[in-house]
Design a protein around this motif. Structure first.
Motif, short mmCIF file in Angstrom:
data_model
loop_
_atom_site.label_atom_id
_atom_site.label_comp_id
_atom_site.label_asym_id
_atom_site.label_seq_id
_atom_site.Cartn_x
_atom_site.Cartn_y
_atom_site.Cartn_z
N PRO A 197 27.62 20.81 -0.04
CA PRO A 197 27.21 20.90 1.35
C PRO A 197 28.37 20.70 2.33
O PRO A 197 28.32 21.18 3.46
N THR A 198 29.43 20.02 1.90
CA THR A 198 30.59 19.81 2.77
C THR A 198 31.20 21.14 3.18
O THR A 198 31.56 21.33 4.35
N SER A 199 31.29 22.05 2.26
CA SER A 199 31.83 23.39 2.55
C SER A 199 30.96 24.10 3.58
O SER A 199 31.47 24.73 4.51
N LEU A 200 29.66 23.99 3.43
CA LEU A 200 28.73 24.61 4.37
C LEU A 200 28.91 24.02 5.77
O LEU A 200 28.98 24.76 6.75
N ILE A 201 29.02 22.72 5.84
CA ILE A 201 29.19 22.04 7.14
C ILE A 201 30.46 22.53 7.83
O ILE A 201 30.46 22.81 9.03
N GLY A 221 31.50 25.05 11.47
CA GLY A 221 32.39 24.64 12.54
C GLY A 221 32.40 23.15 12.84
O GLY A 221 32.90 22.73 13.87
N PHE A 222 31.83 22.36 11.94
CA PHE A 222 31.81 20.92 12.12
C PHE A 222 32.89 20.30 11.25
O PHE A 222 33.13 20.75 10.14
N SER A 223 33.50 19.24 11.74
CA SER A 223 34.53 18.57 10.95
C SER A 223 33.87 17.57 10.00
O SER A 223 32.81 17.01 10.30
N VAL A 224 34.52 17.37 8.89
CA VAL A 224 34.03 16.45 7.89
C VAL A 224 35.14 15.47 7.57
O VAL A 224 36.22 15.87 7.15
N SER A 225 34.89 14.20 7.77
CA SER A 225 35.87 13.16 7.46
C SER A 225 35.59 12.62 6.07
O SER A 225 34.43 12.42 5.70
N GLN A 226 36.62 12.38 5.34
CA GLN A 226 36.46 11.83 3.98
C GLN A 226 36.73 10.36 3.99
O GLN A 226 37.53 9.82 4.58
#
Length: 81
Positions: free
Chosen positions: A68-72, A76-81
């Motif tokens: 789902p991270t790839s989809l997010i 156009g949304f950023s994903v912080s790890q």
């Protein structure tokens, strides 16, 4: 009737979910069976006739064996790890 301000993002989401399904080699009927839903469920959200909640989107990702991270990020949304 005025469209929702989220309409463009939702259309993008529906398109990405469809691409995800196809990349997984699944038909709408195959995916619906994995989700324990009727085929029309998949057809309706892919056609933007039905909105999916966050948990439902995650269930589709899981059924398609997709992160789902790839989809997010594609939305156009950023994903912080």
């Amino acid at each position: 009737m005025k469209k929702s301000v989220w309409q463009k993002k939702y259309e993008l989401l529906a398109g990405e979910l469809r691409a995800m399904r196809l990349a997984a080699g699944l038909t709408q009927a195959d995916l619906a069976k994995k989700l324990d839903k009727p085929q029309s469920y998949v057809s309706k959200y892919e056609g933007c006739d039905r909105y999916l909640g966050f948990i439902e989107v995650l269930e589709v990702c899981e059924a398609c064996e997709s992160d789902p991270t790839s989809l997010i990020q594609k939305l156009g949304f950023s994903v912080s790890q």
